[in-house]
Design a protein around this motif. Structure first.
Motif, PDB file in Angstrom:
ATOM      1  N   THR A  21      35.054  47.665  61.059  1.00  0.00           N
ATOM      2  CA  THR A  21      33.989  47.191  60.193  1.00  0.00           C
ATOM      3  C   THR A  21      33.471  45.896  60.786  1.00  0.00           C
ATOM      4  N   ARG A  44      32.830  52.163  61.721  1.00  0.00           N
ATOM      5  CA  ARG A  44      32.613  52.810  60.429  1.00  0.00           C
ATOM      6  C   ARG A  44      31.507  52.121  59.620  1.00  0.00           C
ATOM      7  N   THR A  45      31.511  50.789  59.650  1.00  0.00           N
ATOM      8  CA  THR A  45      30.584  50.022  58.829  1.00  0.00           C
ATOM      9  C   THR A  45      29.975  48.918  59.665  1.00  0.00           C
ATOM     10  N   VAL A  47      27.392  45.747  59.029  1.00  0.00           N
ATOM     11  CA  VAL A  47      26.646  44.947  58.061  1.00  0.00           C
ATOM     12  C   VAL A  47      26.208  43.671  58.777  1.00  0.00           C
ATOM     13  N   HIS A  68      29.566  55.166  58.610  1.00  0.00           N
ATOM     14  CA  HIS A  68      29.271  55.488  57.214  1.00  0.00           C
ATOM     15  C   HIS A  68      28.168  54.615  56.629  1.00  0.00           C
ATOM     16  N   HIS A  69      28.126  53.347  57.039  1.00  0.00           N
ATOM     17  CA  HIS A  69      27.169  52.397  56.454  1.00  0.00           C
ATOM     18  C   HIS A  69      26.529  51.554  57.553  1.00  0.00           C
TER      19      HIS A  69
END
Length: 181
Positions: A21, A44-45, A47, A68-69
Motif C-alpha cells: 500500500t 494493492r492500494t 493513494v 484494488h484502489h
C-alpha cells in the motif's frame, strides 16, 4: 524531507515485499516526480492525492489483477485517462481534480469497479461504454468538456446508484438510479 526517487523506485520494485500500500497525501515530498510504482507486481492500494504530480498518468499494465484502489485526485495530471484494462480487482478509481485534457479510454474488463470519479478535469470527447463495469455504483464525470455518450453505454449497469454529469458545477445533474447511497 524529500525522498530520493532512485531509492524509492528500488524499494517499490522489490518483489519480496508483501502486498503493498502506498499512501502519500498532500505533502509534495517528490517535487512533482512520480516514482515508478507501476513496477511492483504486488501493489494493492495507491493513494497519492494532493502531491502536485503532473504529466501523463502511468500505465498500470504490470499490476494485472493486484491493484484494488487508485486515488490520484487533486494533482495536475494531464492527457488521456488510461483504460486500466485487465485490472479486474480494481474497485475504486479517483482521478478527479486534475488537468486531464484528453479522452477517457474505455474501461474494459473492470467487473469489480464500484466507484469512478473523474470530475473537475478538462476531458473531451464521448463518454465511453461502461457496460463491462457491471458492479459500478457511482460514476462522476461532471465539470468536464464531454460532448456525448454512446447509445447503450450504461445499459447493463443495474447496480449504479448515482450518475453525475454536467459541464458546469452550478448546473450539475445527479441522477439517483438506485435510491440508495
Amino acid at each position: 524531507m524529500l525522498f530520493s526517487i532512485a531509492k524509492f523506485d528500488k524499494f517499490l520494485s522489490d518483489t519480496a515485499l508483501p502486498a503493498t500500500t502506498i499512501l502519500f497525501g498532500n505533502n509534495e515530498i517528490f517535487e512533482k516526480f512520480l516514482p515508478s510504482f507501476t513496477t511492483n507486481p504486488k501493489l494493492r492500494t495507491l493513494v497519492l492525492p494532493g502531491n502536485n504530480f503532473s504529466g501523463n498518468l502511468p500505465n498500470f499494465g504490470n499490476q494485472k489483477n493486484t491493484i484494488h484502489h487508485v486515488n490520484v485526485e487533486n494533482n495536475s495530471f494531464s492527457g488521456d485517462i488510461p483504460g486500466f484494462s485487465n485490472l479486474t480487482n480494481l474497485r475504486e478509481l479517483k482521478l478527479n481534480n486534475n488537468a486531464f485534457d484528453g479522452n477517457i479510454l474505455p474501461p474494459n474488463q473492470l467487473p469489480n469497479l464500484y466507484y469512478y470519479y473523474a470530475y473537475n478535469n478538462q476531458l473531451t470527447g464521448q463518454i465511453p461504454d461502461f457496460t463491462t463495469c457491471g458492479n459500478l455504483r457511482e460514476l462522476s464525470l461532471f465539470n468536464n468538456l464531454l460532448s456525448a455518450y454512446s447509445d447503450g453505454s450504461f445499459r447493463s449497469l443495474y447496480r449504479i446508484c448515482l450518475l453525475y454529469t454536467s459541464d458546469a458545477a452550478d448546473d450539475m445533474q445527479c441522477v439517483d438510479l438506485g435510491g440508495r447511497r
